[in-house]
Write a protein that holds these residues in place. Sequence first.
Motif, short mmCIF file in Angstrom:
data_model
loop_
_atom_site.label_atom_id
_atom_site.label_comp_id
_atom_site.label_asym_id
_atom_site.label_seq_id
_atom_site.Cartn_x
_atom_site.Cartn_y
_atom_site.Cartn_z
N TYR A 1 0.79 -1.22 0.00
CA TYR A 1 0.00 0.00 0.00
C TYR A 1 0.83 1.28 0.00
CZ TYR A 1 -3.58 -3.36 1.12
OH TYR A 1 -4.42 -4.44 1.07
N ILE A 2 2.14 1.19 -0.23
CA ILE A 2 2.92 2.41 -0.22
C ILE A 2 2.94 3.04 -1.62
CG2 ILE A 2 4.28 1.75 1.78
CD1 ILE A 2 6.59 1.07 -0.05
N PRO A 3 2.99 4.36 -1.68
CA PRO A 3 2.86 5.06 -2.97
C PRO A 3 4.17 5.18 -3.74
CG PRO A 3 2.96 6.65 -1.21
CD PRO A 3 2.98 5.29 -0.56
N VAL A 4 4.73 4.05 -4.12
CA VAL A 4 5.94 4.02 -4.93
C VAL A 4 5.77 2.93 -5.99
CG1 VAL A 4 7.43 4.81 -3.05
CG2 VAL A 4 7.12 2.37 -3.41
N THR A 5 6.68 2.93 -6.94
CA THR A 5 6.61 1.90 -7.98
C THR A 5 7.20 0.59 -7.46
OG1 THR A 5 8.77 2.48 -8.90
CG2 THR A 5 6.84 3.66 -9.80
N LYS A 6 6.74 -0.49 -8.01
CA LYS A 6 7.27 -1.81 -7.65
C LYS A 6 8.75 -1.91 -8.01
CE LYS A 6 2.96 -4.38 -7.66
NZ LYS A 6 2.67 -3.94 -6.33
N GLU A 7 9.14 -1.23 -9.08
CA GLU A 7 10.55 -1.24 -9.49
C GLU A 7 11.43 -0.59 -8.42
OE1 GLU A 7 8.06 -0.02 -11.47
OE2 GLU A 7 7.97 -1.64 -12.93
N GLU A 8 10.94 0.49 -7.82
CA GLU A 8 11.71 1.17 -6.78
C GLU A 8 11.89 0.26 -5.57
OE1 GLU A 8 13.71 4.70 -5.37
OE2 GLU A 8 12.90 4.24 -7.34
N ILE A 9 10.84 -0.44 -5.18
CA ILE A 9 10.95 -1.39 -4.06
C ILE A 9 11.93 -2.50 -4.42
CG2 ILE A 9 9.69 -3.13 -2.73
CD1 ILE A 9 7.20 -1.31 -3.01
N HIS A 10 11.80 -3.04 -5.62
CA HIS A 10 12.69 -4.11 -6.07
C HIS A 10 14.15 -3.68 -6.02
CE1 HIS A 10 14.27 -7.44 -8.43
NE2 HIS A 10 14.87 -6.53 -9.19
N GLU A 11 14.46 -2.50 -6.53
CA GLU A 11 15.84 -2.02 -6.57
C GLU A 11 16.38 -1.77 -5.16
OE1 GLU A 11 17.99 -1.93 -9.09
OE2 GLU A 11 16.41 -2.85 -10.28
N ALA A 12 15.55 -1.22 -4.28
CA ALA A 12 16.00 -0.98 -2.90
C ALA A 12 16.33 -2.31 -2.21
CB ALA A 12 14.92 -0.22 -2.12
N LYS A 13 15.49 -3.30 -2.40
CA LYS A 13 15.75 -4.61 -1.80
C LYS A 13 16.96 -5.27 -2.43
CE LYS A 13 11.12 -5.90 -0.29
NZ LYS A 13 10.01 -6.84 -0.51
N ARG A 14 17.12 -5.12 -3.74
CA ARG A 14 18.26 -5.70 -4.43
C ARG A 14 19.57 -5.14 -3.89
NH1 ARG A 14 21.56 -4.50 -8.33
NH2 ARG A 14 20.57 -2.56 -8.94
N GLU A 15 19.55 -3.88 -3.50
CA GLU A 15 20.74 -3.24 -2.95
C GLU A 15 20.97 -3.59 -1.48
OE1 GLU A 15 21.37 0.92 -3.83
OE2 GLU A 15 20.21 0.71 -5.67
N GLY A 16 19.97 -4.21 -0.83
CA GLY A 16 20.17 -4.65 0.54
C GLY A 16 19.27 -4.01 1.57
#
Length: 158
Positions: A63-78
């Motif tokens: 439910y957060i107002p960001v793109t799924k790509e942004e979440i994916h990249e943040a997690k990918r970076e750790g």
Amino acid sequence: MRRLPNAEDGLDFHLEVHRGEPKAVGKRVAVVGAGFTSLDCARVSLRLRAEDVTIHMRTTEEYIPVTKEEIHEAKREGTKILGLRTPVGLITDADGRLTGVQFVQNRLGGWRAGGRRQAIPIDGSEFVEPCDTLLVAIGQKTVNDYLDVDVELDRWGA
């Protein structure tokens, strides 16, 4: 209000980094917020050599107002993203330095205006997450009223 030397506003932190001002973070960074600013602060903290960066949010990442790509990249970076928690206090040492954030566990409730679910605190569920740096990235919103063109916004107005 007393300022803590190892806690700051996430948007100011992010802007200062991009202006080239020297910034440092501790080994364990807690970011409180659930938007692009919080994700940017987390990713920058990792680039500044933080070892453990966690975003804490009241609701869930669905439910957060960001793109799924942004979440994916943040997690990918750790970056770790932990939801259903609201900050309710700060823990400091004898020298006044922040050592942790006290949270209360939430559960999801009904829908709020704007498309997000309510975060309802659970009585007696307080806990502490240790940290060396706190970045508070809440309350930002997209500003586009200075543009002379229409901008398509998502359901959260971002």
